[in-house]
Design a protein around this motif. Structure first.
Motif, PDB file in Angstrom:
ATOM      1  N   VAL A  63      46.829  47.706  39.398  1.00 10.13           N
ATOM      2  CA  VAL A  63      46.511  46.106  38.757  1.00 10.13           C
ATOM      3  C   VAL A  63      46.689  45.125  39.669  1.00 10.13           C
ATOM      4  O   VAL A  63      47.750  45.095  40.250  1.00 10.13           O
ATOM      5  CB  VAL A  63      47.591  46.189  37.183  1.00 10.13           C
TER       6      VAL A  63
ATOM      7  N   CYS B 266      52.850  39.992  32.408  1.00 13.79           N
ATOM      8  CA  CYS B 266      51.405  40.403  32.431  1.00 13.79           C
ATOM      9  C   CYS B 266      51.128  41.915  32.599  1.00 13.79           C
ATOM     10  O   CYS B 266      50.599  42.392  32.114  1.00 13.79           O
ATOM     11  CB  CYS B 266      50.463  39.712  33.890  1.00 13.79           C
TER      12      CYS B 266
ATOM     13  N   ILE C 223      49.574  44.861  29.997  1.00  8.63           N
ATOM     14  CA  ILE C 223      48.628  45.504  30.341  1.00  8.63           C
ATOM     15  C   ILE C 223      49.067  47.153  30.015  1.00  8.63           C
ATOM     16  O   ILE C 223      48.118  47.979  29.533  1.00  8.63           O
ATOM     17  CB  ILE C 223      48.469  45.612  31.879  1.00  8.63           C
TER      18      ILE C 223
ATOM     19  N   GLN D 198      46.898  49.517  27.501  1.00  8.22           N
ATOM     20  CA  GLN D 198      46.312  50.985  27.905  1.00  8.22           C
ATOM     21  C   GLN D 198      47.204  52.296  27.562  1.00  8.22           C
ATOM     22  O   GLN D 198      46.617  53.192  27.508  1.00  8.22           O
ATOM     23  CB  GLN D 198      45.920  50.782  29.267  1.00  8.22           C
TER      24      GLN D 198
ATOM     25  N   SER E 193      42.347  41.596  30.393  1.00 12.71           N
ATOM     26  CA  SER E 193      42.978  41.118  31.289  1.00 12.71           C
ATOM     27  C   SER E 193      44.330  40.226  30.315  1.00 12.71           C
ATOM     28  O   SER E 193      43.999  39.976  29.383  1.00 12.71           O
ATOM     29  CB  SER E 193      42.484  39.923  32.040  1.00 12.71           C
TER      30      SER E 193
ATOM     31  N   ALA F  63      42.195  44.120  34.353  1.00  8.22           N
ATOM     32  CA  ALA F  63      42.056  45.384  34.179  1.00  8.22           C
ATOM     33  C   ALA F  63      42.337  46.188  35.194  1.00  8.22           C
ATOM     34  O   ALA F  63      41.860  46.110  36.512  1.00  8.22           O
ATOM     35  CB  ALA F  63      40.624  45.403  33.359  1.00  8.22           C
TER      36      ALA F  63
END
Length: 375
Positions: A75, A99, A103, A107, A166, A207
């Motif tokens: 990432v 952040c 993420i 996922q 994102s 992403a």
């Protein structure tokens, strides 16, 4: 979202891991400022944060690009906004960490490696700090080999990576998810509008990429280059030799102008610092006039009314005595500066790349890019 150490499924040979110390960070500040071409966030502020992370017990580590597993979840992250905001407003400190956690939550599995979006300025430091907080190494690479003002201007995006979904996080704790953008440029526009609403400065993580993609399309050895460049300046000053010559020798660049800033137009527009610095020649360039056009970074250098250097090559404004780079928000009337032209990485010179990071992409359709030839 828990803020604990990430448990990657990969283990790395300790002999391959470069653990940065305070001297490395000192050199990285200097080198990343040079590669930042005026932007990327104020490197001094980034250095202070990185040193504090080390003092707090975090390990800031770097993994060679060729040691990245093909299946690794990588990432990239960095700051977005106007450099002057990053200099004037104190960060909360965990924007990048939030952040990464967001993420991972989206996922459903952990991130394996942190990647640098751009090696320029304080954006070289932010991945290291987040890597320290998560316990993950940062890959020795980046997506620009310098700094650019817009998100789609990475080799990751240029060569096929879709950067959404994102996550953007700001100093207040707000978390914004960009689920999908039809193009990388639309992603930039939406994120830019959002960062203006957030006060002009935030962190953004894109992403995930696979290790296989990263090894093919990232610009390699960025941290090694930046630290080595900083050490070259430090060593030159220690030997009482010319740091500007040391930079040119190290980077196969050219010293194209020496001058004094005689006028400066600079303002905040749409989340960018834009403007122009006018210079009057000194020393070997006495009697000549020059200018640098700015959009967060130095985009075009004109001498005697003619384009001498343009993006994607690096236009570096240095203090003529110390050899330290001057970021665009720190330019001042009367400063005596040296202008260097450094060649960009070949990945930025392809026809596909020039469509995104060449002069036309910045609104200069009449400028034909001519690569810098080392002096």
């Amino acid at each position: 979202m828990p803020e604990t150490v990430t448990r990657s499924k990969f283990e790395y040979d300790p002999a391959d891991i470069w653990v940065l110390d305070r001297e490395d960070i000192e050199a990285l500040e200097i080198g990343s400022a040079i590669l930042g071409t005026g932007g990327g966030g104020n490197p001094y502020v980034g250095k202070l944060r990185a040193r504090q992370a080390i003092d707090d017990g975090f390990t800031l580590s770097v993994l060679p690009l060729d040691k990245v597993p093909d299946e690794a979840c990588c990432v990239s992250l960095g700051g977005i906004g106007a450099p002057v905001v990053g200099y004037e407003r104190i960060r909360e400190g965990r924007e990048g960490l939030r952040c990464v956690r967001a993420i991972e939550e989206m996922q459903g599995f952990p991130v394996d490696l942190i990647v640098c979006e751009e090696i320029g300025g304080s954006n070289a430091m932010e991945p290291l700090i987040v890597g320290g907080m998560t316990g993950l190494p940062v890959v020795d690479c980046d997506g620009m080999g310098r700094a650019f003002p817009e998100m789609q201007m990475t080799t990751y995006s240029i060569y096929g990576h879709t950067s959404t979904p994102s996550v953007m996080c700001d100093v207040h704790g707000n978390i914004v998810i960009f689920q999908h953008a039809v193009t990388e440029l639309f992603h930039e526009r939406m994120a830019r509008a959002c960062v203006v609403a957030q006060g002009g400065g935030s962190d953004l993580a894109s992403a995930p990429m696979t290790g296989a993609f990263l090894k093919k399309f990232a610009i390699p050895n960025s941290y090694t280059q930046a630290v080595s460049l900083g050490r070259a300046v430090i060593d030159a000053k220690r030997r009482h030799s010319d740091p500007i010559a040391a930079i040119c020798e190290r980077e196969n660049g050219r010293h194209v102008f020496s001058g004094k800033i005689t006028d400066l137009k600079r303002h905040l527009r749409g989340g960018f610092v834009v403007g122009e610095a006018m210079l009057s020649g000194i020393d070997n360039h006495h009697g000549e006039d020059a200018s640098v056009l700015i959009q967060n970074e130095n985009l075009v250098f004109n001498r005697e009314g003619e384009v001498a250097v343009s993006v994607p090559d690096l236009i570096v404004v240095l203090d003529i005595d110390s050899g330290h780079a001057i970021t665009t928000e720190m330019l001042r009337y009367g400063q005596r500066v040296a202008i260097l032209a450094l060649p960009c990485h070949p990945l930025l010179q392809s026809p596909a790349a020039l469509e995104v990071v060449g002069p036309k992409a910045f609104g200069f359709p009449d400028i034909v890019y001519r690569p810098v030839v080392g002096g």
